[in-house]
Write an enzyme that holds these catalytic residues in place. Structure first.
Site, PDB file in Angstrom:
ATOM      1  N   ARG A  24       0.288  24.671 -58.724  1.00  0.00           N
ATOM      2  CA  ARG A  24      -0.861  25.569 -58.630  1.00  0.00           C
ATOM      3  C   ARG A  24      -0.424  26.927 -58.104  1.00  0.00           C
ATOM      4  O   ARG A  24       0.383  27.005 -57.178  1.00  0.00           O
ATOM      5  CB  ARG A  24      -1.921  24.976 -57.704  1.00  0.00           C
ATOM      6  CG  ARG A  24      -3.243  25.706 -57.735  1.00  0.00           C
ATOM      7  CD  ARG A  24      -4.276  24.993 -56.897  1.00  0.00           C
ATOM      8  NE  ARG A  24      -4.467  23.609 -57.315  1.00  0.00           N
ATOM      9  CZ  ARG A  24      -5.210  22.733 -56.659  1.00  0.00           C
ATOM     10  NH1 ARG A  24      -5.821  23.095 -55.553  1.00  0.00           N
ATOM     11  NH2 ARG A  24      -5.336  21.502 -57.107  1.00  0.00           N
ATOM     12  N   SER A 112      -8.689  23.523 -61.404  1.00  0.00           N
ATOM     13  CA  SER A 112      -9.589  22.630 -60.685  1.00  0.00           C
ATOM     14  C   SER A 112     -10.786  23.405 -60.114  1.00  0.00           C
ATOM     15  O   SER A 112     -11.503  24.055 -60.843  1.00  0.00           O
ATOM     16  CB  SER A 112      -8.822  21.870 -59.602  1.00  0.00           C
ATOM     17  OG  SER A 112      -9.621  20.896 -58.999  1.00  0.00           O
ATOM     18  N   HIS A 113     -10.969  23.348 -58.805  1.00  0.00           N
ATOM     19  CA  HIS A 113     -12.125  23.957 -58.149  1.00  0.00           C
ATOM     20  C   HIS A 113     -11.818  25.331 -57.582  1.00  0.00           C
ATOM     21  O   HIS A 113     -12.676  25.943 -56.940  1.00  0.00           O
ATOM     22  CB  HIS A 113     -12.586  23.055 -57.002  1.00  0.00           C
ATOM     23  CG  HIS A 113     -11.519  22.836 -55.970  1.00  0.00           C
ATOM     24  ND1 HIS A 113     -10.501  21.929 -56.141  1.00  0.00           N
ATOM     25  CD2 HIS A 113     -11.291  23.430 -54.773  1.00  0.00           C
ATOM     26  CE1 HIS A 113      -9.692  21.965 -55.092  1.00  0.00           C
ATOM     27  NE2 HIS A 113     -10.160  22.867 -54.247  1.00  0.00           N
ATOM     28  N   LYS A 122      -1.680  19.442 -63.707  1.00  0.00           N
ATOM     29  CA  LYS A 122      -1.638  18.077 -63.197  1.00  0.00           C
ATOM     30  C   LYS A 122      -0.839  17.251 -64.200  1.00  0.00           C
ATOM     31  O   LYS A 122      -1.093  17.324 -65.410  1.00  0.00           O
ATOM     32  CB  LYS A 122      -3.051  17.514 -63.025  1.00  0.00           C
ATOM     33  CG  LYS A 122      -3.865  18.251 -61.957  1.00  0.00           C
ATOM     34  CD  LYS A 122      -5.283  17.728 -61.845  1.00  0.00           C
ATOM     35  CE  LYS A 122      -6.068  18.495 -60.775  1.00  0.00           C
ATOM     36  NZ  LYS A 122      -7.475  18.049 -60.683  1.00  0.00           N
ATOM     37  N   ASP A 246     -17.031  19.527 -60.432  1.00  0.00           N
ATOM     38  CA  ASP A 246     -16.172  20.670 -60.150  1.00  0.00           C
ATOM     39  C   ASP A 246     -15.617  21.248 -61.452  1.00  0.00           C
ATOM     40  O   ASP A 246     -15.982  20.826 -62.554  1.00  0.00           O
ATOM     41  CB  ASP A 246     -15.064  20.299 -59.164  1.00  0.00           C
ATOM     42  CG  ASP A 246     -13.996  19.394 -59.756  1.00  0.00           C
ATOM     43  OD1 ASP A 246     -14.277  18.694 -60.745  1.00  0.00           O
ATOM     44  OD2 ASP A 246     -12.866  19.385 -59.227  1.00  0.00           O
ATOM     45  N   ASP A 248     -12.873  21.154 -63.200  1.00  0.00           N
ATOM     46  CA  ASP A 248     -12.205  20.364 -64.238  1.00  0.00           C
ATOM     47  C   ASP A 248     -12.832  18.983 -64.425  1.00  0.00           C
ATOM     48  O   ASP A 248     -12.327  18.162 -65.190  1.00  0.00           O
ATOM     49  CB  ASP A 248     -10.701  20.241 -63.965  1.00  0.00           C
ATOM     50  CG  ASP A 248     -10.356  19.440 -62.717  1.00  0.00           C
ATOM     51  OD1 ASP A 248     -11.165  19.442 -61.766  1.00  0.00           O
ATOM     52  OD2 ASP A 248      -9.277  18.821 -62.673  1.00  0.00           O
ATOM     53  N   ASP A 250     -13.257  16.300 -62.449  1.00  0.00           N
ATOM     54  CA  ASP A 250     -12.770  15.047 -61.875  1.00  0.00           C
ATOM     55  C   ASP A 250     -13.430  14.712 -60.539  1.00  0.00           C
ATOM     56  O   ASP A 250     -13.138  13.678 -59.940  1.00  0.00           O
ATOM     57  CB  ASP A 250     -11.240  15.031 -61.745  1.00  0.00           C
ATOM     58  CG  ASP A 250     -10.682  16.127 -60.850  1.00  0.00           C
ATOM     59  OD1 ASP A 250     -11.475  16.925 -60.291  1.00  0.00           O
ATOM     60  OD2 ASP A 250      -9.442  16.211 -60.720  1.00  0.00           O
ATOM     61  N   ARG A 251     -14.345  15.581 -60.065  1.00  0.00           N
ATOM     62  CA  ARG A 251     -15.058  15.314 -58.810  1.00  0.00           C
ATOM     63  C   ARG A 251     -16.556  15.390 -59.056  1.00  0.00           C
ATOM     64  O   ARG A 251     -17.016  16.107 -59.941  1.00  0.00           O
ATOM     65  CB  ARG A 251     -14.678  16.344 -57.739  1.00  0.00           C
ATOM     66  CG  ARG A 251     -13.216  16.309 -57.344  1.00  0.00           C
ATOM     67  CD  ARG A 251     -12.984  17.105 -56.094  1.00  0.00           C
ATOM     68  NE  ARG A 251     -13.216  18.528 -56.268  1.00  0.00           N
ATOM     69  CZ  ARG A 251     -13.630  19.339 -55.297  1.00  0.00           C
ATOM     70  NH1 ARG A 251     -13.906  18.872 -54.094  1.00  0.00           N
ATOM     71  NH2 ARG A 251     -13.782  20.632 -55.524  1.00  0.00           N
ATOM     72  N   GLU A 329     -12.665   9.902 -51.879  1.00  0.00           N
ATOM     73  CA  GLU A 329     -12.313  10.952 -50.933  1.00  0.00           C
ATOM     74  C   GLU A 329     -13.553  11.773 -50.596  1.00  0.00           C
ATOM     75  O   GLU A 329     -14.467  11.905 -51.414  1.00  0.00           O
ATOM     76  CB  GLU A 329     -11.281  11.904 -51.534  1.00  0.00           C
ATOM     77  CG  GLU A 329      -9.923  11.315 -51.771  1.00  0.00           C
ATOM     78  CD  GLU A 329      -8.974  12.376 -52.331  1.00  0.00           C
ATOM     79  OE1 GLU A 329      -8.542  13.242 -51.536  1.00  0.00           O
ATOM     80  OE2 GLU A 329      -8.698  12.351 -53.530  1.00  0.00           O
ATOM     81  N   SER A 331     -13.753  14.789 -50.639  1.00  0.00           N
ATOM     82  CA  SER A 331     -13.819  15.925 -51.565  1.00  0.00           C
ATOM     83  C   SER A 331     -14.592  15.611 -52.830  1.00  0.00           C
ATOM     84  O   SER A 331     -14.881  16.512 -53.627  1.00  0.00           O
ATOM     85  CB  SER A 331     -12.403  16.367 -51.939  1.00  0.00           C
ATOM     86  OG  SER A 331     -11.723  15.304 -52.590  1.00  0.00           O
ATOM     87  N   HIS A 333     -13.623  13.029 -55.109  1.00  0.00           N
ATOM     88  CA  HIS A 333     -12.839  12.218 -56.047  1.00  0.00           C
ATOM     89  C   HIS A 333     -13.170  10.742 -55.813  1.00  0.00           C
ATOM     90  O   HIS A 333     -13.146  10.266 -54.669  1.00  0.00           O
ATOM     91  CB  HIS A 333     -11.332  12.401 -55.811  1.00  0.00           C
ATOM     92  CG  HIS A 333     -10.796  13.737 -56.188  1.00  0.00           C
ATOM     93  ND1 HIS A 333     -10.350  14.029 -57.453  1.00  0.00           N
ATOM     94  CD2 HIS A 333     -10.602  14.861 -55.465  1.00  0.00           C
ATOM     95  CE1 HIS A 333      -9.903  15.282 -57.499  1.00  0.00           C
ATOM     96  NE2 HIS A 333     -10.048  15.801 -56.299  1.00  0.00           N
TER      97      HIS A 333
END
Length: 468
Positions: A24, A112-113, A122, A246, A248, A250-251, A329, A331, A333
């Site tokens: 990143r 991502s976010h 990733k 988010d 991408d 994934d959350r 998580e 966050s 996830h």
């Protein structure tokens, strides 16, 4: 025939972009088209060295993503590795591809976010994420020019229909639900709309068009300010709940029918209550930011609670190592290995939550009111630098005034627990920050612990701006 070149003119690549969970950086500054080409070369070489010959590639909706993905693709094929272009897609679809297509390897170009100027990669090899030393190994491979040259082939494939049908076929919605969805102009918006239509869920979509400049708010639902529009819309429309994804996809975060944010550790409680009766004795993994009530709830429902390090790659590795049935998580996830593959996918997790909530006649707020809850803070960020943040955690861990009378958990940063409250301070692995969270029986307990933490931070780093 693959032949190795003696020397290639490789530009300097910043080792700092190889983070704990992914690659990143700021586009055009430390993450450039050139660096993406050479990272692609290294990924292709690594995949071939591990006995594979092909990978899938997807990218998110950021303005820089198509060009960066093109350079990654060129690097992969120049390494002699074949590639399947999946197009602009959520990260969960890329993970799905590693389980369903003819290669267990994949890369998604995504920031991502993070704010619009960031992007990253990733990487998945043999259905497992690269993390920490395995990511740094790509940097070292480039530095020593261990980069075989070959000629790979490119094919394009669209698996959206298969992916949506796989989720829809697994989910049973038991009653009518009205949902508001905010995808923050991230890549998941169009597929999330399609999924809800397939599930026959009435949905109002906020910011579901893909716009890589993120004109409405950052695509990060863990920041409460980014959920304000969703909260207001849920209440105004009399919806059963709201869901936020988010950048991408994934959350996922959840807002109840009263507009209250349901933090992900309590979302995990609901999922665990549903999953564990069918999977007695299995592990449930949760990160160090999560509620102290999770362990007792998991045990009560026949599971084995395990606290672990924050980070999607680290969590998935732990899930795999312990054969856990579910993980989560703070966050947002979630990792569901019951009826699914164990990777983090906001669309699938959202569908499972809708299934569970549709089985209750009570309102969403009443369902969550039955689960244990502390008074708690959101995640608190304190800016520092990427070197100082780690040394400061070591200093705090050795501070007897801070830890006196506490149960000390040094799993990831420093978590200190008392009978009435707990607090966490850890070094972010993705930004030059400390991240903190506090929870307890009441505001007074939290304030006492925050004062103790602030005094310790002032002793060791008086230059920091502590916002509590």
């Amino acid at each position: 025939m693959v032949e190795e070149l003696d020397h290639e003119d490789i530009p300097a690549i910043s080792p700092g972009i190889f983070r704990a969970y992914d690659i990143r950086g700021v586009v055009g500054q430390d993450l450039t088209t050139e660096s993406c080409y050479w990272i692609g070369r290294a990924i292709g070489a690594e995949i071939k060295e591990r006995g594979f010959s092909k990978l899938s590639l997807a990218w998110d909706g950021r303005h820089s993503s198509p060009e960066l993905a093109s350079e990654v693709s060129r690097g992969v094929t120049d390494a002699g590795c074949d590639i399947i272009h999946l197009g602009a897609q959520p990260t969960g679809l890329l993970y799905y591809a590693t389980h369903q297509l003819d290669t267990p390897c994949g890369v998604v170009v995504t920031g991502s976010h993070n704010p619009a100027e960031f992007n990253g990669l990733k990487v998945v090899i043999d259905q497992q994420p690269l993390a920490q030393d395995a990511l740094m190994a790509l940097y070292h491979r480039i530095a020593r020019q261990d980069l075989p040259k070959g000629l790979g082939q490119v094919e394009e494939r669209n698996i959206e229909d298969d992916y949506i049908e796989r989720i829809e076929g697994d989910i049973q919605i038991s009653r009518d639900l009205k949902v508001v969805v905010d995808t923050g102009n991230g890549i998941a918006g169009p597929l999330m709309q399609r999924l809800l239509e397939q599930l026959h869920v009435e949905a109002e979509c906020l910011y579901c068009d893909v716009d890589g400049s993120f004109p409405n708010h950052h695509p990060d639902p863990s920041e409460p300010a980014n959920l304000k529009a969703l909260q207001d819309a849920v209440v105004a429309q009399g919806a059963d709940l709201g869901l936020a994804l988010d950048g991408d996809g994934d959350r996922v975060y959840l807002v109840d029918n009263l507009g209250k944010i349901i933090w992900p550790d309590r979302m995990l409680m609901l999922l665990a209550e549903d999953v564990l009766p069918r999977n007695p004795g299995r592990d449930v993994i949760y990160d160090v930011k999560s509620s102290r009530h999770l362990a007792a709830l998991i045990s009560r429902h026949g599971g084995r609670p395990t606290m672990w390090k924050t980070g999607h790659s680290l969590m998935k590795q732990k899930m795999h190592a312990s054969n856990a049935v579910i993980g989560g998580e703070f966050s947002g996830h979630f990792y569901i290995a019951d009826r699914w593959y164990g990777f983090d996918d906001g669309l699938y997790t959202a569908a499972r939550l809708l299934e569970i909530l549709s089985q209750h006649s009570d309102s969403v707020s009443e369902v969550f009111a039955a689960l244990p809850e502390d008074v708690s803070t959101a995640e608190i960020n304190i800016d520092t630098d990427d070197v100082r943040k780690f040394s400061l955690i070591s200093e705090l861990a050795a501070d007897s005034e801070l830890t006196e009378g506490a149960r000390v958990l040094p799993i990831d940063g420093l978590r200190i627990e008392f009978s009435d409250a707990w607090g966490l301070v850890r070094a972010s692995n993705t930004t030059p920050r400390l991240t903190l969270r506090f929870a307890g029986n009441d505001d007074a307990a939290i304030q006492r612990l925050q004062l103790r933490m602030k005094q310790a931070l002032t002793r060791h780093a008086p230059e920091l701006k502590v916002p509590f």
